[in-house]
Design a protein around this motif. Structure first.
Motif, PDB file in Angstrom:
ATOM      1  N   GLY A 159       0.813  -1.210   0.000  1.00 12.40           N
ATOM      2  CA  GLY A 159       0.000   0.000   0.000  1.00 12.40           C
ATOM      3  C   GLY A 159       0.844   1.256   0.000  1.00 12.40           C
ATOM      4  N   PRO A 160       0.201   2.401   0.090  1.00 13.15           N
ATOM      5  CA  PRO A 160       0.896   3.683   0.034  1.00 13.15           C
ATOM      6  C   PRO A 160       1.883   3.851   1.201  1.00 13.15           C
ATOM      7  N   GLN A 161       3.040   4.438   0.920  1.00  8.96           N
ATOM      8  CA  GLN A 161       4.071   4.656   1.928  1.00  8.96           C
ATOM      9  C   GLN A 161       4.722   6.021   1.731  1.00  8.96           C
TER      10      GLN A 161
ATOM     11  N   VAL B 211      13.243  19.383   2.570  1.00  3.40           N
ATOM     12  CA  VAL B 211      12.806  17.995   2.749  1.00  3.40           C
ATOM     13  C   VAL B 211      11.484  17.828   2.018  1.00  3.40           C
ATOM     14  N   THR B 212      11.381  16.774   1.208  1.00  2.37           N
ATOM     15  CA  THR B 212      10.168  16.505   0.432  1.00  2.37           C
ATOM     16  C   THR B 212       9.711  15.078   0.683  1.00  2.37           C
ATOM     17  N   ASN B 213       8.405  14.927   0.925  1.00  5.65           N
ATOM     18  CA  ASN B 213       7.816  13.590   1.025  1.00  5.65           C
ATOM     19  C   ASN B 213       7.452  13.173  -0.400  1.00  5.65           C
ATOM     20  N   THR B 214       8.305  12.350  -1.016  1.00  2.51           N
ATOM     21  CA  THR B 214       8.077  11.909  -2.396  1.00  2.51           C
ATOM     22  C   THR B 214       7.220  10.657  -2.465  1.00  2.51           C
ATOM     23  N   GLY B 215       6.803  10.157  -1.323  1.00  5.16           N
ATOM     24  CA  GLY B 215       5.972   8.954  -1.292  1.00  5.16           C
ATOM     25  C   GLY B 215       4.530   9.265  -1.635  1.00  5.16           C
ATOM     26  N   ASP B 216       3.697   8.231  -1.523  1.00  2.10           N
ATOM     27  CA  ASP B 216       2.288   8.403  -1.851  1.00  2.10           C
ATOM     28  C   ASP B 216       1.390   8.341  -0.616  1.00  2.10           C
ATOM     29  N   ALA B 217       1.973   8.563   0.575  1.00  2.53           N
ATOM     30  CA  ALA B 217       1.193   8.594   1.809  1.00  2.53           C
ATOM     31  C   ALA B 217       1.822   9.601   2.767  1.00  2.53           C
TER      32      ALA B 217
ATOM     33  N   GLN C 211       2.590  15.617   4.828  1.00  2.00           N
ATOM     34  CA  GLN C 211       1.719  15.102   3.766  1.00  2.00           C
ATOM     35  C   GLN C 211       2.513  14.605   2.560  1.00  2.00           C
ATOM     36  N   ALA C 212       1.936  13.672   1.812  1.00  2.00           N
ATOM     37  CA  ALA C 212       2.543  13.188   0.564  1.00  2.00           C
ATOM     38  C   ALA C 212       2.658  14.355  -0.411  1.00  2.00           C
ATOM     39  N   GLY C 213       3.819  14.477  -1.057  1.00  2.00           N
ATOM     40  CA  GLY C 213       4.048  15.542  -2.019  1.00  2.00           C
ATOM     41  C   GLY C 213       4.435  16.877  -1.396  1.00  2.00           C
ATOM     42  N   GLU C 214       4.401  16.981  -0.099  1.00  2.00           N
ATOM     43  CA  GLU C 214       4.704  18.242   0.574  1.00  2.00           C
ATOM     44  C   GLU C 214       6.210  18.471   0.673  1.00  2.00           C
ATOM     45  N   THR C 215       6.619  19.729   0.496  1.00  2.00           N
ATOM     46  CA  THR C 215       8.020  20.135   0.636  1.00  2.00           C
ATOM     47  C   THR C 215       8.104  21.178   1.738  1.00  2.00           C
ATOM     48  N   LYS C 216       9.084  21.026   2.606  1.00  2.00           N
ATOM     49  CA  LYS C 216       9.300  22.002   3.682  1.00  2.00           C
ATOM     50  C   LYS C 216      10.748  22.459   3.629  1.00  2.00           C
ATOM     51  N   ILE C 217      10.946  23.738   3.907  1.00  2.00           N
ATOM     52  CA  ILE C 217      12.287  24.313   3.949  1.00  2.00           C
ATOM     53  C   ILE C 217      12.558  24.761   5.375  1.00  2.00           C
ATOM     54  N   PHE C 218      13.710  24.348   5.911  1.00  2.00           N
ATOM     55  CA  PHE C 218      14.088  24.665   7.277  1.00  2.00           C
ATOM     56  C   PHE C 218      15.444  25.362   7.279  1.00  2.00           C
TER      57      PHE C 218
ATOM     58  N   HIS D  31      10.787   8.575  10.382  1.00  2.00           N
ATOM     59  CA  HIS D  31       9.344   8.764  10.605  1.00  2.00           C
ATOM     60  C   HIS D  31       8.725   7.453  11.066  1.00  2.00           C
ATOM     61  N   ASP D  32       7.513   7.559  11.599  1.00  2.00           N
ATOM     62  CA  ASP D  32       6.739   6.377  11.963  1.00  2.00           C
ATOM     63  C   ASP D  32       6.096   5.790  10.720  1.00  2.00           C
ATOM     64  N   ILE D  33       5.806   4.520  10.790  1.00  2.00           N
ATOM     65  CA  ILE D  33       5.077   3.864   9.712  1.00  2.00           C
ATOM     66  C   ILE D  33       3.620   4.337   9.805  1.00  2.00           C
ATOM     67  N   PRO D  34       3.019   4.743   8.704  1.00  2.00           N
ATOM     68  CA  PRO D  34       1.654   5.300   8.777  1.00  2.00           C
ATOM     69  C   PRO D  34       0.634   4.268   9.193  1.00  2.00           C
TER      70      PRO D  34
END
Length: 153
Positions: free
Chosen positions: A55-57, A85-91, A122-129, A150-153
């Motif tokens: 499933g989505p990760q 940092v970007t969440n490139t996953g689908d979850a 969120q999936a697809g979200e990018t954050k700059i720190f 991160h934790d497993i969803p």
């Protein structure tokens, strides 16, 4: 008459209190000293096998700028870096920990760290720190790295 009834009630209460104190005092003390207790092991399949979720990760990519040296008024130095940092996953990911590390180029030692916690990414979200000041010497060269967990969803 009332005195005898009152005295019996007090005696019963004291006897009950003494029994409770005695029960608490001896609880857990039923083994003889020096006796070894062997735990019973249940046979269950090993759960340390490689986890391959279906499933989505979430999945992360990270990049960081070269750390920039800044001077304080007392002529000491601190370093600042900016990371993406970007969440490139689908979850979405929960409890994301982003750890910035300032690493000495000469001896490969971590000189300073900053940890940022993101409850939900969120999936697809990018954050700059941008880091808070990271401690470092003025006469050293450093590089910055990022580790994301991160934790497993």
């Amino acid at each position: 008459m009332q005195d005898a009834s009152f005295t019996r009630k007090i005696c019963k209460s004291l006897l009950l209190l003494a029994c409770l104190i005695g029960a608490v005092a001896v609880s857990g003390c039923t083994e003889t000293p020096g006796e070894l207790v062997t735990p019973t092991l249940e046979s269950t399949p090993a759960s340390h096998a490689t986890y391959s979720p279906s499933g989505p990760q979430p999945s992360f990519t990270a990049s960081v700028t070269a750390p920039e040296r800044h001077y304080r008024t007392d002529t000491s130095c601190y370093w600042v870096a900016t990371g993406t940092v970007t969440n490139t996953g689908d979850a979405a990911a929960r409890n994301v920990v982003i750890r910035f590390m300032l690493i000495d180029d000469e001896n490969e030692m971590i000189r300073s760290t900053e940890t940022i916690f993101v409850p939900r990414f969120q999936a697809g979200e990018t954050k700059i720190f941008t880091t808070n000041p990271l401690s470092g010497d003025c006469d050293r060269q450093y590089r910055a790295e990022i580790v994301v967990t991160h934790d497993i969803p």
